[in-house]
Design a protein around this motif. Sequence first.
Motif, PDB file in Angstrom:
ATOM      1  N   THR A 202       0.842  -0.993  -0.046  1.00 57.78           N
ATOM      2  CA  THR A 202      -0.129   0.051  -0.078  1.00 57.78           C
ATOM      3  C   THR A 202       0.875   1.291  -0.053  1.00 57.78           C
ATOM      4  O   THR A 202       1.663   1.304   0.738  1.00 57.78           O
ATOM      5  CB  THR A 202      -0.926   0.078   1.149  1.00 57.78           C
ATOM      6  OG1 THR A 202      -1.735  -1.083   1.170  1.00 57.78           O
ATOM      7  CG2 THR A 202      -1.850   1.367   1.176  1.00 57.78           C
ATOM      8  N   HIS A 204       0.658   5.288   0.038  1.00 59.39           N
ATOM      9  CA  HIS A 204      -0.095   6.619  -0.080  1.00 59.39           C
ATOM     10  C   HIS A 204       0.800   7.731  -0.688  1.00 59.39           C
ATOM     11  O   HIS A 204       2.113   7.964  -0.187  1.00 59.39           O
ATOM     12  CB  HIS A 204      -0.239   7.080   1.306  1.00 59.39           C
ATOM     13  CG  HIS A 204      -1.146   6.352   2.242  1.00 59.39           C
ATOM     14  ND1 HIS A 204      -2.636   6.631   2.555  1.00 59.39           N
ATOM     15  CD2 HIS A 204      -0.840   5.064   2.912  1.00 59.39           C
ATOM     16  CE1 HIS A 204      -2.771   5.526   3.260  1.00 59.39           C
ATOM     17  NE2 HIS A 204      -1.890   4.580   3.599  1.00 59.39           N
ATOM     18  N   ARG A 232      -1.587  -1.153  -3.903  1.00 60.58           N
ATOM     19  CA  ARG A 232      -2.743  -0.382  -3.838  1.00 60.58           C
ATOM     20  C   ARG A 232      -2.337   1.089  -3.507  1.00 60.58           C
ATOM     21  O   ARG A 232      -1.471   1.588  -2.607  1.00 60.58           O
ATOM     22  CB  ARG A 232      -3.513  -0.420  -2.579  1.00 60.58           C
ATOM     23  CG  ARG A 232      -4.714   0.440  -1.924  1.00 60.58           C
ATOM     24  CD  ARG A 232      -5.094  -0.052  -0.908  1.00 60.58           C
ATOM     25  NE  ARG A 232      -6.177   0.631  -0.247  1.00 60.58           N
ATOM     26  CZ  ARG A 232      -6.512   0.972   0.885  1.00 60.58           C
ATOM     27  NH1 ARG A 232      -6.402   0.146   1.912  1.00 60.58           N
ATOM     28  NH2 ARG A 232      -7.792   1.546   1.150  1.00 60.58           N
ATOM     29  N   VAL A 234      -2.957   5.120  -2.536  1.00 58.28           N
ATOM     30  CA  VAL A 234      -3.984   5.816  -2.233  1.00 58.28           C
ATOM     31  C   VAL A 234      -3.445   7.301  -2.113  1.00 58.28           C
ATOM     32  O   VAL A 234      -2.397   7.432  -1.776  1.00 58.28           O
ATOM     33  CB  VAL A 234      -4.086   5.400  -0.492  1.00 58.28           C
ATOM     34  CG1 VAL A 234      -5.239   6.119  -0.030  1.00 58.28           C
ATOM     35  CG2 VAL A 234      -4.496   3.920  -0.279  1.00 58.28           C
ATOM     36  N   ASP A 500      -8.532   6.006  -4.093  1.00 59.19           N
ATOM     37  CA  ASP A 500      -7.883   4.653  -3.857  1.00 59.19           C
ATOM     38  C   ASP A 500      -7.985   3.743  -4.968  1.00 59.19           C
ATOM     39  O   ASP A 500      -9.234   3.505  -5.473  1.00 59.19           O
ATOM     40  CB  ASP A 500      -8.817   4.070  -2.760  1.00 59.19           C
ATOM     41  CG  ASP A 500      -8.427   3.011  -2.002  1.00 59.19           C
ATOM     42  OD1 ASP A 500      -7.445   2.246  -2.726  1.00 59.19           O
ATOM     43  OD2 ASP A 500      -8.688   2.679  -0.819  1.00 59.19           O
TER      44      ASP A 500
END
Lengths: 775, 173
Positions: A202, A204, A232, A234, A500
Motif C-alpha cells: 500500500t 500513500h 494499492r 492511495v 484509492d
Amino acid sequence: MQNLCSVGKRVPKLDAVDKATGRVKYIQDLKVAGMLYGKILYSKYAHAKIVKINTTRARELPGVLAVLTGDDIPDIRMGVYKDNRPLKKEKVCSFRDEVAAVAATSPEIAEAALKRIEVTYEALPAIFDPEAAMKEGAPLIHEAHKTNVLKMPWKLHYGDVEAAKKEAAHTVEDRFTTTWVTHCCMGTSGAIADFDPANNLTIHTNTQIPSLAQKDFLEALKTMGISDRRVRVVKPCIGGGFGSKLDTYAYEYIAILLAFHTRRPVKIEFDRTEEFIATSTRQPTITHISQGCDQNGKLLFRDIAMILDNGAYTSWGATTPSVMMMPITTLYRVPNVRYEAKCVYTNNTYAQAMRGYGNPQATYAIESTMDMLAEAAGIDPVEFRRINANQPGDVSTQGLRITTCGLTECMHAVKEKLEWDRPRQAGEGIGMASLIHVGGGARVYKSDGCGTIIKMDDFGKIDLFTGATDMGQGSDTVIAQIVAEELGLEVDDIHVIHTDTDVCPWDVGSHASRTTFIAGNAALGAARKLKARILEMGAKLLESPLEKLNLQGRHIVHQDDAEKKMAIGKVLRKAHFSHGGQMLMAEHFYDPANENMGKDFRGNMSMTYTFGTHGVRVKVDEETGKVEILQYVAAHDVGKAINPLLLEGQVYGGVMMGVGYALTEQVISEKGQNMNPNFRDYKILTAKDVVPIKAPVLETYDEDGPFGAKGIGEPGCVPTAPAIANAIYDAVGVRIKELPITPERVLAAIREKKGLDLCGQAVDKGDADECIIEE
Amino acid sequence: MAHEISFIFNGNAMKMNIEDHWTLLHLIREELGYTGTKEGCGSGECGACTVIVDDKAVNSCLYLAAEIDGKQLTTIEGLAAADGTLHPIQKSFVEKGGIQCGFCSPGMILSAKALLDKTPNASEIDIKEAIAGNLCRCTGYVQIIDSIKAVSGYGEDEPHVVAFKTDEGERGE
C-alpha cells in the motif's frame, strides 16, 4: 440549450468546507502506526564516479533501521527512457542524484544518520550547456548511450518549407530561449509505503496518475523479486499538481525499498529545499524559428529547430515536443511547416511535465515572431492574426481537426476589453498572443480513457468512483455537477471518490487538461445508464410509458401529469426491498475517438481544441527596466463553462503562473547546482503582484464535450509570456528573447538600442566589451 | 530543557510541559495533534503555518512555543462555531473560489481574520498587504482577495465581483 439546474452554476468546490476548516489530510498530515521516517542523501557533485560509500557509522546510530545505497538494491529503472535508478550506482550525473537513503524512528535521527554516511567521489568533467553537450568529444552523461542526444524522433516536415521560403514576401528569423521554472506546489512531495506480511504494497502518495503509478510500482516489485502481488495506491489530499505528479519518482521507490527492508511502514516527506532541488522542472529550450508570409499577410511557412536541455535523466519533459507540434503546426493556418527538436543530456536537473507541457515555450517563440512578421509586412498585429486565424472545420497540416473555434472572437474580445486603440502614454505598450491547446483529451498513450462507477443508495444519494484526480482544480465538483444534472439530483447528493485504486476505476491520469472532458464524459455515460434503469423501474411503479418520465428535483416525474411522481430514493428502496431485488449501479468507460500520432506525427490527438487570446497593457520604466502590468485580458473559448467559479479560478491561476514565467521565476543553476532553492529567491508572485485582470469567456458548445465543455486547466499560462514580450516591444521598442524578462534584461536591451553600454555610458565602438555586468 | 507553560488554545485553557527548542508549529501539529496548520517551507517565507497569537497573525514555524505562555492561540480549527457554522471569512472563501488545493487556505484565512478583526473596513490595498506573506500557487490570489473583500466593510460602492455572464466573465479594479 436545455434548462440546466447544476451545470453552468457557480457551485463551490465540494471539499472547500473541509479545506477552510483544516479538516482535510495531506501527506504531511498522515501517520501510520509503527511508521519510520526515510531521508535521502544527494550527490555532492554534478558528475562523478562513486568510488566508495561507507555506511557503518550511520548504521551504528541507535534508531536507524536501514541504510541503503545503489549496491543494496535491485536494478529498478524509472522514467520514460528507463535511464534512471532510485539510488545511483557507480556514478552520479547531477546534484539531485540520490546516493543513499536511511530509515529511522524519527526524522531527526534519519537526518543525523545521513551526516554519518561517507561517500568518496572522483569528479568527472561535467557539461551544463546542451549545445556544447551535442558536440563531438563532449563528456558523455550515459556512456552506454554513446551520445548525449536522445534517440527521440521529434521531426516533421509538412508541405515544402524551402520552396515557401523562396516565395515569401516577408520573412523573420530569430532565436528564443527559456529556462528552468518549477511547479512550487504549496504541499511538498511525500509518500508512505507499507507492505503486509504477504508483500502486498500500500502506498500513500501524491500522484496525478494513480493507475499508471500502480503499474510502475508493480514493475518495481517484480524487479525486487516479488511477483503476483497487489499494489494499492492511495492518494491523500494533494497540495497542488500542475504536472509535477505525472511520473513516479526516486523518493517513492526509496520509500518502497526502505519499507521492504525494514518490514515497517516508511514515510518520506520533502522539505522545501528538497522540493526545489529534487523535483523536476519545466523543460528549458533554445528555439531557432523563422516564419514567412506573402504580400497580403498570409502565413506561408514556419520553420523551427529546437534544443531541449534534458538534464541527466529522462522524464516526460523529453516528450513535450509532441505537444509543441500542436501550436507549431496549427496555431494559425500555416501550409508549410518544419520542426525538429533534439533533447540533450546534460549534468543539470531533469525536467518533467508542467502546466502547458511545452506549449508555453513554443508559443513564446511563435507569437513573438508573429508580431515581428506583422511589423515586417507592415500589417497591424491584430489584423495579421485575424488574417491567419483558424476557423471551425479546418484540418491542419498535422491532421488536427478543428471543430469549434472561437479564436477570432477571442482576439476581438481582447481588443475591446483592453481598449486596444486607446492612445498610449510614453513607456506604455500593448501586446497580444493567442493559444491553441488540446481541449478534448490527448491520445499520448494507446488509451485516452477514464472509467466511472456509480451506485445509488436507499435514499437516492450517489457514490461515484472515478479514475480522475482532483488536485485542487475541482474535477470532483465538475463531475458531481454533470451527474446531478443528468439524474435530476442536487450537487450535494453526489459523493465523488477518487482516492484509492482498490475501489476507483482505471484512468490514464489527470493531464492535458483532459479531466472535465474525459472524466466528465465517463461520468455522464455512467449516469445515463443509471438513469435508464431508474426510469425503467419508474415506468412500472408509476404505470406510465417510459418516454413520458423524467428525473427532476430528486423525483421521477411524469411530464404531463403532476400527480404521477415518486422520490428517487423510494424507487431505490423498492428495488432493494423486494423479491428478486436489484442493485442500482452503472459503470462507463469513456475512451474518445481521437488518434495516436502516426510515424509522421500526423493524427488528430484531441477530440477538440481550446483556443484563446491574451492581451496586456504594460508600462516600462526606461530608467530601471521594470515592467508594470496595467491591464490584462485573458479571453478563452471554453466550449461551455460547467462551473464559471472554478473556471475563472483556473484562468486567473494560470495567468498568474504565466506572468511569473514571463517576468520573475527562474531556477538559477550554477554549474548544475540550484542556487535559489527557496521561495524568497525563486520569486513566485505574491498577492501584491496581482494584475488587474478580465477573463471574457466564450462558449462555443463543442458537441463531443460533456454539455459542450472543453478543457481549460492549462491554457491560462500558455500565451502569457509572448503577450507581455510583445507589449514591451510596443512600449519601448526592444524585443526580449529570453525568459524571464527581468528588469536587467529589459534595461540592457534599452541601453543597447540607445547605443549605450550596460553601465549607461555611450559606447566607443572600439572597446564595446569593456563594461561587463553579470546578471 | 522542559518547562511548563499555560495558554488559551482555541478558547480552552491549556497547561503543558514543553521543550525550549520547540516551535509553535511543532507544538500545534506534533504535540497537540492539530494538523490544520500547515508547514510549507519552515522558514517563514510562505505563510502556510500562520496562526493568530493574541490579535496578531504569526508564522508558527518561526515562533518559539515557549513564547505562547500566557497568550491566546487561535488555529484554523478554532474558527468555526461549535455547531459547525463557518466563520464569515471561511464561508466567503468557500463561496467565492478562494480555495483550490487548500494547502495555503488555513494560513490565508487566519491572516485575513487578523486583518479584519483589527481593520473591519480593510481596503484592497490593506488586504494585499496583509496576505503578502501567504503564498498561493493555484488561485493567482484573485478570488482570495475577492473572498476577503466580500466580508470587509470597505466602500459599499466598490464592486467585489462583477457578475459572470453566459458569454463573458469580467472583473476589474
